[in-house]
Design a protein around this motif. Structure first.
Motif, short mmCIF file in Angstrom:
data_model
loop_
_atom_site.label_atom_id
_atom_site.label_comp_id
_atom_site.label_asym_id
_atom_site.label_seq_id
_atom_site.Cartn_x
_atom_site.Cartn_y
_atom_site.Cartn_z
N ARG A 126 0.82 -1.21 0.00
CA ARG A 126 0.00 0.00 0.00
C ARG A 126 0.86 1.26 0.00
O ARG A 126 0.50 2.27 -0.63
CB ARG A 126 -0.92 -0.01 1.22
CG ARG A 126 -1.73 1.26 1.42
CD ARG A 126 -2.66 1.16 2.61
NE ARG A 126 -1.97 0.77 3.82
CZ ARG A 126 -1.26 1.61 4.57
NH1 ARG A 126 -1.13 2.88 4.20
NH2 ARG A 126 -0.67 1.18 5.68
N THR A 127 1.99 1.22 0.69
CA THR A 127 2.86 2.39 0.78
C THR A 127 3.96 2.39 -0.27
O THR A 127 4.80 3.30 -0.28
CB THR A 127 3.51 2.46 2.18
OG1 THR A 127 4.28 1.27 2.42
CG2 THR A 127 2.44 2.60 3.27
N ALA A 128 3.95 1.39 -1.16
CA ALA A 128 4.97 1.28 -2.21
C ALA A 128 6.37 1.39 -1.61
O ALA A 128 7.24 2.12 -2.11
CB ALA A 128 4.75 2.34 -3.29
N ALA A 129 6.60 0.66 -0.53
CA ALA A 129 7.85 0.77 0.21
C ALA A 129 8.97 -0.05 -0.43
O ALA A 129 8.72 -1.05 -1.10
CB ALA A 129 7.64 0.32 1.65
N VAL A 176 9.70 -6.79 5.26
CA VAL A 176 9.41 -7.11 3.87
C VAL A 176 10.38 -6.31 3.01
O VAL A 176 10.42 -5.07 3.11
CB VAL A 176 7.96 -6.78 3.47
CG1 VAL A 176 7.70 -7.27 2.04
CG2 VAL A 176 6.97 -7.41 4.43
N PHE A 177 11.15 -6.99 2.19
CA PHE A 177 12.13 -6.35 1.31
C PHE A 177 11.65 -6.42 -0.13
O PHE A 177 11.16 -7.46 -0.59
CB PHE A 177 13.47 -7.09 1.37
CG PHE A 177 14.38 -6.66 2.48
CD1 PHE A 177 15.48 -5.85 2.21
CD2 PHE A 177 14.15 -7.06 3.78
CE1 PHE A 177 16.34 -5.46 3.23
CE2 PHE A 177 15.00 -6.69 4.81
CZ PHE A 177 16.10 -5.88 4.53
N ARG A 178 11.82 -5.32 -0.83
CA ARG A 178 11.74 -5.39 -2.28
C ARG A 178 13.01 -6.07 -2.78
O ARG A 178 14.10 -5.82 -2.29
CB ARG A 178 11.62 -3.98 -2.87
CG ARG A 178 11.40 -3.94 -4.37
CD ARG A 178 11.16 -2.54 -4.84
NE ARG A 178 9.87 -2.02 -4.35
CZ ARG A 178 9.38 -0.84 -4.67
NH1 ARG A 178 10.08 -0.03 -5.46
NH2 ARG A 178 8.23 -0.46 -4.19
N ARG A 179 12.86 -6.94 -3.77
CA ARG A 179 14.00 -7.75 -4.22
C ARG A 179 15.18 -6.89 -4.64
O ARG A 179 16.34 -7.22 -4.37
CB ARG A 179 13.54 -8.64 -5.39
CG ARG A 179 14.67 -9.39 -6.09
CD ARG A 179 15.42 -10.34 -5.15
NE ARG A 179 16.63 -10.83 -5.75
CZ ARG A 179 16.70 -11.88 -6.58
NH1 ARG A 179 15.60 -12.54 -6.88
NH2 ARG A 179 17.85 -12.27 -7.08
N SER A 180 14.93 -5.76 -5.27
CA SER A 180 16.02 -4.91 -5.73
C SER A 180 16.86 -4.39 -4.57
O SER A 180 18.08 -4.16 -4.72
CB SER A 180 15.46 -3.73 -6.54
OG SER A 180 14.55 -2.97 -5.76
N VAL A 181 16.24 -4.20 -3.40
CA VAL A 181 17.01 -3.75 -2.22
C VAL A 181 17.95 -4.85 -1.76
O VAL A 181 19.11 -4.59 -1.39
CB VAL A 181 16.05 -3.33 -1.09
CG1 VAL A 181 16.84 -3.00 0.17
CG2 VAL A 181 15.21 -2.15 -1.52
#
Length: 356
Positions: A126-129, A176-181
């Motif tokens: 929801r927060t595009a984190a 929760v991590f975005r894969r690119s991070v």
């Protein structure tokens, strides 16, 4: 959440928990009748995640021998071993090549928690984190790193332990991590997410969100926390689908014998083949397989290791008794005492009460 993968980081022996069983890493210690890690895996499975990467640097074969490929737990488990300890961030980066999902749940393997994992992922999306942290409110945050957030849930900074914390929100060890991070974390060297990765993201203007709640949470880093966490699982205060029996005042495993007149309550786990004598009182304790509690003995909020004995009339309170150790008749142990494996205390060998 079949489009989310999970990473669980499990560390070394956990020296703060010695003496317990010296042959197993901390996440494999029996907790409410099963290895501690089984409770976390059951929550991951209940959230709808199917694929788990287990990152470890110590006794990795112990995990694989018990959990196998994860089929019995309804999971697909991949094991990744660190050549040398890499810290939290380095451990996450070390498993990157095994990941395929865009969003990745990451867990510290020594935390017992009850947060809604689906809600944490929903906050992240929801927060595009870039990264979302589960933050839990505690009564006394001075012993933890504090994480203040703004009115929109954006993380503002990461603060070390302080006597005057500006918030009661602490890092709960679930992200929760975005894969690119994950791919941006330096490879092949120790990295701390708390001291390097997260502050670096804030400095670069990345979105770091906080999912704040008051759900059940306990860091299982000390014997007292292990005992209380196990009791909470047995009584159903802490959620788990891995409990090998119904919730209640005691979890009694197969082959255990409890004599008439013994009181066993408070979330006690009675392991396989344990014997408890008449008139004994056992409250909120962990009795590992083969342990013996003698007649009239008292065991409160303590761990009694594999094959250990607490003889007749002895009192063991807030104590860890190691594997095969013997606490002699009428001994009194309390206040964080630890008896190493195979040590034998003679009758009346340790007492606090005056003898008359």
């Amino acid at each position: 959440m079949d489009d989310v993968e999970a990473v669980v980081l499990v560390g070394g022996k956990g020296t703060r928990l010695r003496p317990l069983t010296l042959s197993a890493p901390k996440p494999m210690l029996p907790t409410a009748g099963v290895p501690f890690l089984a409770h976390l895996l059951s929550r991951i499975r209940a959230a709808g995640v199917r694929r788990v990467i287990l990152g470890t640097s110590y006794l990795a074969e112990t995990f694989a021998d018990h959990f196998g490929d994860g089929t019995a737990a309804g999971l697909e488990i991949t094991y990744v071993v660190e050549e040398a300890p890499l810290g939290t961030g380095g451990g996450i980066r070390n498993v990157a090549k095994h990941l395929s999902a865009e969003d990745v749940l990451v867990f510290n393997g020594d935390v017992l928690a009850g947060t809604d994992l689906g809600a944490v992922v929903a906050t992240h999306r929801r927060t595009a984190a870039d990264v979302t942290l589960h933050l839990v409110r505690v009564q006394d945050p001075r012993a933890y790193g504090c994480v203040p957030t703004d009115t929109e849930g954006r993380v503002l900074e990461f603060l070390e332990k302080t006597d005057d914390p500006p918030t009661d929100q602490i890092n709960a060890g679930c992200y929760v991590f975005r894969r690119s991070v994950i791919d941006s974390i330096p490879e092949g060297r120790p990295v701390s997410v708390e001291r390097e990765t997260f502050p670096g993201l804030l400095a670069s203007g990345s979105r770091v969100s906080g999912h704040v709640d008051t759900s059940y949470w306990r860091d299982m880093g000390t014997p007292a926390d292990l005992v209380h966490g196990s009791a909470d699982l047995v009584r159903g205060v802490a959620p788990s689908a891995a409990l090998p029996g119904p919730t209640g005042e005691a979890l009694v495993l197969e082959g255990a014998e409890i004599a008439e007149g013994a009181l066993v309550f408070g979330g006690t786990t009675v392991g396989r083949g344990v014997r408890i004598g008449a008139g004994a009182r056992v409250e909120g304790a962990m009795l590992f397989d083969g342990a013996v509690v003698g007649e009239g003995a008292v065991v409160e909020h303590s761990v009694v290791g594999y094959g250990a004995r607490v003889d007749d009339g002895a009192s063991v309170v807030d104590t860890v008794v190691g594997d095969r150790a013997v606490v002699g008749a009428q001994c009194e142990l309390r206040g964080g005492m630890r008896v190493w494996p195979d040590v034998v205390l003679p009758p009346h060998g340790v007492r606090f009460s005056p003898d008359v």
